[in-house]
Write a protein that holds these residues in place. Structure first.
Motif: not given
Ligand code: PLP
Length: 449
Positions: A426-445
Motif C-alpha cells: 500500500e505504501r508503494d501504491v500511495d507513493q505511486t499515486v502521489t508521484a502522478l499528482d506531483n508530475l502533473l503539477t510539474m508538467l504545468e510549469s
C-alpha cells in the motif's frame, strides 16, 4: 543543459549517475547496455535493490516497476530465491551435463502450463521465440510467419521486421513475415485464405507489450480455430504473461491452448533462463532421429551453453513453487488495480484526460494524443485505435514523465507503466499515486516547446 525543469531537477538529484554515464559513453554505444534503459539527460545507475524498492548510486530510493524487465514477480532479492541460489552456487553453477534440477523445473512447467507436453530450455526469451519459429517451420515444412504490429517477441531477425527490413536484417527474412494489424481477425482470415505456405502465427496473448494494446479473449479463440483448421502452428509468446496472468499463464486463464509457448522472465525467478514448451509431436523435431542402427542429428539442432543451468533452475523452481502455493499472483493483481484506480482518481480530480488502464498485474498510462474523452472501458472495447495506444507519444514527453516519476521516487518502465510484483504494498501504491499528482503539477510549469 535542457530547458526542461523536470530534466534539470532529475540531473540535480542524480549527479552520481551523471558521472557514471560519462564513463559509460566511452564503453557502450549510446552509453547503455539495453535500449530501454536510455534516458535524458542520463540513465539511472542503481546500486542495490530489495523487495519492491531500489537505490541509486546517490542513495535515492525508488519504488521499482522495472522489476527486472518483468522477471521479478517476487520482488528483488526474495529470501527463498536467494537461499536456493546460494545453496546451488556452493554445489556448482554449471555441470555441462544433465542434472536433476532441470527435471524438477520441467516437471513443474508441465504441471502448470496447459500446452507443455514437452519442454526445451534456452537462456533468453529471444532465443525461445527464435527456436519456436524454427521448430514450427521445420514441423510444417512451410516458410511464412504471421505476426501482429506492436507485439514484441525479442530482437532476433524474424521478429524485428515488418513488411520491410530495417538495416542489418536481410530483406529475404522480412519477406517471410506477414504483418497483420492487432486484433483484426478478418484480416488474419483473409491472409490465410489466400495461401497455403504459413508455418505459424505468433502473438502476445494479452496483447502487445503486456496489454498496452489489449487483446480480446475472443480473438484468441478465433485464432485457435483458424490455425487448427489449417494446420498452422499457434504460438503464444508468454515470456511476460506466463506465471503472471495465472500459474499457467494467459492460456490457462483464458482456456485457449496453443501448440507452442515461449516462457522466460518469471520462469527463472529473476535469473537468465527461458523455455520453449508445447505439443510433444511438434517438439519431436528436436529429438535425434533413428535410422536402422544409426542415430542422426535432429531436424532442428539446438545448443546453448547456459540452457537449464542449475543456478537459474534453482531460482525458477523456488519461484514457481511459491506461486503455486500462495495467492501471490492475485495479490500483485490487486496492487496493480489499486494503482490504476488511484491514478484515474487523480486524473479525474485534475481534469486531465489521460487514462490509466491495464489487466492482471500491469498498469499503463494512456496519454491520449487527440485529447478526446476516453475511459479504460473504451480502450477494452477497441474504440481507441491501436496506433494511439502504442508508439504515439513524443519521446520528449515520455522522458519528462519518466524523470518526473523518478523525482517522486518511482521508477516506471517508459510505456509509461509497469509490471507490479507480489511484494509491492500500500505504501508503494500511495507513493505511486502521489508521484502522478506531483508530475502533473510539474508538467504545468514546464516551458512550452
Ligand atoms: N517476448 C516478449 C513478450 C517479451 O516481452 C520479451 C522481452 O521483454 C521477449 C520476448 C524477449 O525476451 P528476452 O529479453 O529474455 O530476450
Amino acid at each position: 543543459m535542457s530547458e526542461s525543469r523536470i530534466l534539470q531537477a532529475y540531473a540535480q538529484k542524480t549527479p552520481g549517475s551523471a558521472r557514471l554515464y560519462e564513463r559509460a559513453g566511452r564503453l557502450f554505444p549510446g552509453g547503455v547496455t539495453h535500449v530501454v534503459r536510455a534516458m535524458q539527460p542520463h540513465p539511472l545507475f542503481v546500486e542495490r535493490a530489495a523487495g519492491s524498492r531500489k537505490w541509486d548510486v546517490d542513495g535515492n530510493e525508488y519504488v521499482d516497476y522495472f522489476g527486472g524487465h518483468g522477471a521479478l514477480m517476487l520482488g528483488h532479492n526474495h529470501p527463498a530465491v536467494r537461499e536456493a541460489v546460494i545453496a546451488q552456487l556452493s554445489r556448482g553453477c554449471h555441470y555441462g551435463a544433465a542434472h536433476e534440477l532441470e527435471l524438477e523445473w520441467a516437471e513443474l512447467i508441465q504441471q502448470m502450463v496447459p500446452c507443455a507436453e514437452r519442454v526445451r530450455f534456452t537462456s533468453s526469451g529471444t532465443e525461445a521465440t527464435m527456436l519456436a519459429l524454427r521448430v514450427a517451420r521445420a514441423y510444417t515444412g512451410k516458410p511464412m510467419l504471421i505476426r501482429f504490429a506492436g507485439h514484441f517477441h525479442g530482437w532476433h531477425d524474424h521478429v524485428a521486421t515488418g513488411a520491410e527490413a530495417p538495416p542489418g536484417i536481410l530483406p529475404e527474412i522480412a519477406a517471410r513475415v506477414l504483418l497483420c494489424p492487432p486484433n483484426d481477425i478478418s484480416r488474419v482470415r483473409e491472409v490465410c485464405d489466400g495461401r497455403d505456405d504459413i508455418a505459424a502465427v505468433i502473438l502476445e496473448p494479452t496483447g502487445a507489450t503486456f496489454g498496452q494494446i489489449p487483446c480480446p479473449p475472443q480473438f484468441l479463440r478465433d485464432l485457435r480455430e483458424i490455425t487448427a483448421r489449417r494446420g498452422i502452428v499457434l504460438i503464444f509468446d508468454e515470456v511476460v504473461t506466463g506465471f503472471r496472468c495465472s500459474t499457467g499463464g494467459a492460456q490457462k486463464y483464458y482456456g485457449v491452448t496453443p501448440d507452442l509457448t515461449t516462457l522466460a522472465k518469471i520462469l527463472a525467478g529473476g535469473h537468465p533462463g527461458a523455455a520453449l514448451v508445447g505439443r510433444a509431436q511438434i517438439l519431436e523435431v528436436m529429438a535425434p532421429r533413428r535410422s536402422g542402427t544409426r542415430t542422426e542429428l535432429p531436424a532442428v539442432v539446438q545448443q546453448g551453453t547456459f540452457n537449464a543451468n542449475p543456478v537459474s533452475a534453482s531460482a525458477g523452481i523456488t519461484t514457481l513453487r511459491l506461486l503455486c502455493a500462495s495467492d501471490l499472483i492475485e495479490r500483485a493483481n490487486r496492487t496493480a488495480a489499486a494503482i490504476r484506480d488511484g491514478w484515474n482518481a487523480v486524473l479525474r480530480r485534475r481534469g486531465v484526460n489521460w487514462c490509466a488502464y491495464g489487466e492482471f498485474s500491469g498498469f499503463n498510462l494512456f496519454l491520449n494524443p487527440d485529447k478526446e474523452a476516453v475511459s479504460p472501458q473504451d480502450i477494452y472495447a477497441g474504440k481507441v485505435p491501436w496506433t494511439k495506444l502504442k508508439g504515439a507519444t513524443p519521446i520528449e514527453l515520455l522522458q519528462k514523465i519518466r524523470a518526473g516519476f523518478l523525482l517522486g521516487g518511482v521508477d516506471l518502465i517508459g510505456w509509461p507503466g509497469g509490471p507490479v510484483s507480489a511484494v509491492h504494498d500500500e505504501r508503494d501504491v500511495d507513493q505511486t499515486v502521489t508521484a502522478l499528482d506531483n508530475l502533473l503539477t510539474m508538467l504545468e510549469s514546464e516551458p512550452r516547446t
